[in-house]
Design a protein around this motif. Sequence first.
Motif, PDB file in Angstrom:
ATOM      1  N   UNK A  10       0.801  -0.955   0.244  1.00 22.61           N
ATOM      2  CA  UNK A  10       0.060   0.339   0.349  1.00 22.61           C
ATOM      3  C   UNK A  10       0.913   1.831   0.193  1.00 22.61           C
ATOM      4  N   UNK A  11      -0.153   2.542  -0.946  1.00 20.98           N
ATOM      5  CA  UNK A  11       1.003   3.752  -0.444  1.00 20.98           C
ATOM      6  C   UNK A  11      -0.354   4.408  -0.675  1.00 20.98           C
ATOM      7  N   UNK A  12       0.383   5.536   0.366  1.00 19.58           N
ATOM      8  CA  UNK A  12      -0.296   6.893  -0.273  1.00 19.58           C
ATOM      9  C   UNK A  12      -0.511   7.442  -1.234  1.00 19.58           C
ATOM     10  N   UNK A  13      -1.745   7.652  -1.543  1.00 19.61           N
ATOM     11  CA  UNK A  13      -2.190   9.157  -2.217  1.00 19.61           C
ATOM     12  C   UNK A  13      -1.296   9.869  -2.502  1.00 19.61           C
ATOM     13  N   UNK A  14      -0.740  10.738  -1.869  1.00 23.77           N
ATOM     14  CA  UNK A  14      -0.097  11.461  -1.432  1.00 23.77           C
ATOM     15  C   UNK A  14       1.533  10.933  -3.060  1.00 23.77           C
ATOM     16  N   UNK A  15       1.572   9.705  -3.508  1.00 22.25           N
ATOM     17  CA  UNK A  15       2.092   9.379  -4.478  1.00 22.25           C
ATOM     18  C   UNK A  15       2.167   9.192  -5.955  1.00 22.25           C
ATOM     19  N   UNK A  16       0.713   9.413  -6.287  1.00 23.63           N
ATOM     20  CA  UNK A  16      -0.347   9.003  -7.307  1.00 23.63           C
ATOM     21  C   UNK A  16       0.740   9.758  -8.595  1.00 23.63           C
ATOM     22  N   UNK A  17       0.906  11.652  -8.483  1.00 25.38           N
ATOM     23  CA  UNK A  17       1.804  12.064  -9.021  1.00 25.38           C
ATOM     24  C   UNK A  17       2.784  11.676  -9.747  1.00 25.38           C
ATOM     25  N   UNK A  18       3.128  10.620  -9.115  1.00 31.68           N
ATOM     26  CA  UNK A  18       4.189   9.543  -9.961  1.00 31.68           C
ATOM     27  C   UNK A  18       4.495   9.152 -11.221  1.00 31.68           C
ATOM     28  N   UNK A  19       3.185   8.649 -10.713  1.00 27.68           N
ATOM     29  CA  UNK A  19       2.710   7.324 -11.825  1.00 27.68           C
ATOM     30  C   UNK A  19       3.187   8.469 -13.135  1.00 27.68           C
ATOM     31  N   UNK A  20       2.195   9.339 -13.906  1.00 28.22           N
ATOM     32  CA  UNK A  20       2.388  10.316 -14.977  1.00 28.22           C
ATOM     33  C   UNK A  20       3.429  11.110 -15.105  1.00 28.22           C
ATOM     34  N   UNK A  21       4.420  11.661 -14.262  1.00 28.59           N
ATOM     35  CA  UNK A  21       5.426  12.231 -14.057  1.00 28.59           C
ATOM     36  C   UNK A  21       6.599  12.289 -15.120  1.00 28.59           C
ATOM     37  N   UNK A  23       9.290  13.841 -16.252  1.00 26.61           N
ATOM     38  CA  UNK A  23      10.093  14.634 -16.129  1.00 26.61           C
ATOM     39  C   UNK A  23      11.561  14.402 -15.702  1.00 26.61           C
ATOM     40  N   UNK A  24      12.164  15.274 -15.708  1.00 27.84           N
ATOM     41  CA  UNK A  24      13.775  14.406 -15.284  1.00 27.84           C
ATOM     42  C   UNK A  24      13.794  13.761 -13.976  1.00 27.84           C
ATOM     43  N   UNK A  25      14.086  14.690 -12.763  1.00 30.47           N
ATOM     44  CA  UNK A  25      14.105  14.979 -12.156  1.00 30.47           C
ATOM     45  C   UNK A  25      12.768  13.674 -11.276  1.00 30.47           C
ATOM     46  N   UNK A  26      13.105  13.546  -9.726  1.00 28.27           N
ATOM     47  CA  UNK A  26      11.514  13.124  -9.290  1.00 28.27           C
ATOM     48  C   UNK A  26      12.378  13.227  -7.580  1.00 28.27           C
TER      49      UNK A  26
END
Length: 106
Positions: A10-21, A23-26
Motif C-alpha cells: 500500500x502507498x499513500x495517495x500523495x505518491x499518485x502524481x509520480x505515476x504520470x510524471x 520530468x527528469x528528476x523525482x
Amino acid sequence: MSQTINYDWKYSAIFEPVFNFTGRYIALTGGRGSGKSWFIAHYLLELCLHKQIDVLCAREHQESIEKSSYKLLKKIIHKYKLPYKVTNEKIISLTTGAQFDFIGLS
C-alpha cells in the motif's frame, strides 16, 4: 521477458502524481516513516524492468553501500524474485540493462 511486481503493498495517495510524471528528476519529501523509500524503490524497480535507464542513488553521507538504498532494493528484488543481477557495487536489470549506482556526496 516482461515481468511486473505483484503490488501487494500500500502507498499513500500523495505518491499518485509520480505515476504520470514526465520530468527528469523525482524528489519526494516527507517525514520519517512516510513510505518514501519503499514507494520509490518499488516504482523504480518496476520501471527498470521495462526501460533502459540509469538510476543514481545518492546520500549525503554513505559509510558503505549496505547503509544505502541498496539494502532496500536488494530486499525487494529477493522478495519478488525479480530478474536483476545484484553485485557488490550496483544492481542491473536483466531485462533491459538498466542499472542502479550508489554514491555518497561527501
